[in-house]
Every structure is written in C-alpha cells, then in structure tokens.
Design a protein around this motif. Structure first.
Motif, short mmCIF file in Angstrom:
data_model
loop_
_atom_site.label_atom_id
_atom_site.label_comp_id
_atom_site.label_asym_id
_atom_site.label_seq_id
_atom_site.Cartn_x
_atom_site.Cartn_y
_atom_site.Cartn_z
N GLU A 30 0.83 -1.21 0.00
CA GLU A 30 0.00 0.00 0.00
C GLU A 30 0.86 1.26 0.00
O GLU A 30 0.56 2.23 -0.69
N ARG A 31 1.95 1.23 0.77
CA ARG A 31 2.82 2.41 0.83
C ARG A 31 3.55 2.64 -0.48
O ARG A 31 3.83 3.78 -0.84
N LEU A 33 2.46 2.47 -3.45
CA LEU A 33 1.65 3.29 -4.35
C LEU A 33 1.87 4.77 -4.07
O LEU A 33 2.01 5.58 -4.99
N ARG A 34 1.93 5.14 -2.78
CA ARG A 34 2.16 6.54 -2.43
C ARG A 34 3.59 6.97 -2.73
O ARG A 34 3.84 8.09 -3.15
N ILE A 35 4.54 6.06 -2.50
CA ILE A 35 5.94 6.38 -2.80
C ILE A 35 6.13 6.61 -4.30
O ILE A 35 6.78 7.57 -4.71
N ASP A 37 3.92 7.59 -6.36
CA ASP A 37 3.25 8.84 -6.70
C ASP A 37 4.13 10.04 -6.41
O ASP A 37 4.11 11.04 -7.13
N VAL A 38 4.94 9.94 -5.35
CA VAL A 38 5.85 11.04 -4.99
C VAL A 38 7.06 11.08 -5.91
O VAL A 38 7.44 12.12 -6.43
N GLU A 133 10.98 12.95 1.32
CA GLU A 133 9.72 13.38 0.71
C GLU A 133 9.66 14.90 0.61
O GLU A 133 9.25 15.46 -0.43
N LYS A 137 9.50 17.13 -2.94
CA LYS A 137 8.41 18.06 -3.20
C LYS A 137 8.93 19.47 -3.46
O LYS A 137 8.31 20.24 -4.20
#
Length: 261
Positions: A30-31, A33-35, A37-38, A133, A137
């Motif tokens: 699950e994590r 997917l977020r990684i 995306d970043v 992160e 960004k």
C-alpha cells in the motif's frame, strides 16, 4: 541445546523468518503506491524510492515481528502435531517445557531486536522518509506540472492545463509570492505577488556538473507584479522565457523539533 531443540529451533526460525518477510512485503504494497506517486516527480526516482522504502522498513518490521512470532509458533507446533512428531517426542519422555526452549530463545532475540527497532531505527527511519519526501516536493519541478491541479512549490503556485498535442503543456498559470524581511521582528512577510501566464510551455532537463536541473520554458506569455497593493510597471509580455527548476529549498526541520510557526 540438544538435537531435538536444534531441530525445533531450525523449523521455527524458518517459519518466523518467512512470515516476517511476507508481512513486510504485504504491508509495503500500500505504501509503495504513495511512494511511486511522490517519486514520479523526482529527477532521480529509483534512488529516492529505494531510500524511502529502506527508511520505512523499521516501521513495518515493528509490526511484522510480533505478528510473525505468534503465527510462526502456532504454525510450527501445528506441523509437529500433524506429522505426529509432537506425539513421538512426548512418548519419548520429552516435556512440553523442554520443547518450548527454542521458542523462548527466538522470542528473547526478537524482543531485543524489536527494542532496537522501536527505540531507535523506527523514529530515525520515519524522519529520513519525511526528509526525502520534503526534498522531492521542493526540488522536483515536475510536481508543479500535474495537469489540471494547483500545486505549491516553495513560494510559487503552479497550474498546468491538460496539455497540447505535440506541443508541450499549456496553458500555464504561475503565482509567486514576494517576500520581504520584517525590520523589527526579522520574520519574512509577504509584500506582494507576481503572476505569470503562458499559452504553452515545455519542461526540459538540463545537465550541469553531473546534476540534473529541470527548466520550464514558457512561450507567448504575460506577467505583472503587485507590491503593497499597487501594480508595478504595467503588464509585461514575452515570446519566450525560462524558469529555473527548483524553488528555494528550505531545510527540513531538525529531528525531534516540531514544525515552526
């Protein structure tokens, strides 16, 4: 440790170790997917993704180790029972307490390991994850160019249209704060803003001294600046203009300190 205990220890260690690896993989899915995306907005996605995953491993190990110890113990004992090895050992006069020694030894080792994870590795890893992160960004210019969304990067806010077939992206809107230091308190206050629009743009990566620096090239644009509620210099039109990739990078907060006001 006798031969029976070594045998039990080996079987239990294999079961528990396999469950730890399996649980970490499942929890990371699950994590990931977020990684992803970043890091899609990073100029070095493979390295940044690897560093973020490595930083999160202690956090998921803290969850996986107790769970794997419980399930691994149950599975190992159940296998002994199904294969009649447990019955044979009891028939040979081996007590249950004697057969629990390998499990107690594994539990003691994992308890010490978990103390190190929870007490040091996990908070350091979480901090490193948020630091990477935050850096991505701030420095990944492509984060500002997600189609159809407003994205803040430093003192700039970007909006990019849905794209022009074969001609880059556009239209583009850029709102930039003008900051000035307060002479009394030393704080940075917004004294105005600058707005830039362009019909189309193109994002290129400039290689310089071994580093990749993204540059946004704008075409057919206009801009104006407002300071102290007054427009300065009228409206500026340009055929071509470039914006350097990274916004001003601010250092991530020191570990153990809350975010400043």
């Amino acid at each position: 440790m006798g031969g029976l205990n070594r045998y039990i220890f080996k079987k239990a260690a294999i079961s528990i170790g396999g469950l730890i690896i399996f649980a970490c993989c499942v929890l990371l899915m699950e994590r990931l997917l977020r990684i992803f995306d970043v890091v899609t907005n990073s100029t070095n996605p493979a390295s940044d993704a690897s560093e973020m995953i490595f930083s999160l491993l202690p956090y998921y190990l803290g969850i996986a180790v107790p769970l794997a110890l419980l399930l691994g113990t149950i599975i190992t004992v159940d296998r002994f029972s199904r294969s009649s090895e447990l019955t044979a050992a009891l028939g040979a006069g081996v007590s249950l307490f004697h057969m629990t020694k390998p499990f107690l030894l594994i539990a003691a080792v994992l308890a010490c390991f978990t103390m190190v994870i929870e007490g040091y590795l996990q908070p350091v890893g979480r901090y490193n994850y948020r630091q990477v992160e935050n850096h991505i960004k701030q420095t990944a210019f492509t984060a500002a160019l997600r189609e159809g969304t407003f994205t803040a990067v430093g003192d700039r806010t970007f909006f990019a249209g849905t794209g022009l077939p074969g001609a880059g992206i556009g239209p583009i809107f850029i709102y930039e704060k003008i900051m000035d230091e307060d002479t009394e308190g030393g704080d940075m206050n917004q004294t105005g803003f600058r707005v830039t629009t362009a019909g189309k743009g193109e994002l290129i990566i400039r290689e310089e001294n071994g580093d990749s620096s993204p540059v946004l090239q704008l075409e057919e644009g206009r801009g104006f600046q407002v300071e102290n509620n007054q427009q300065l210099g009228g409206e500026l039109s340009f055929l071509k203009s470039s914006i350097a990739g990274a916004a001003t990078v601010t250092t991530f907060r020191m570990r153990g300190m809350m975010n400043a006001k």
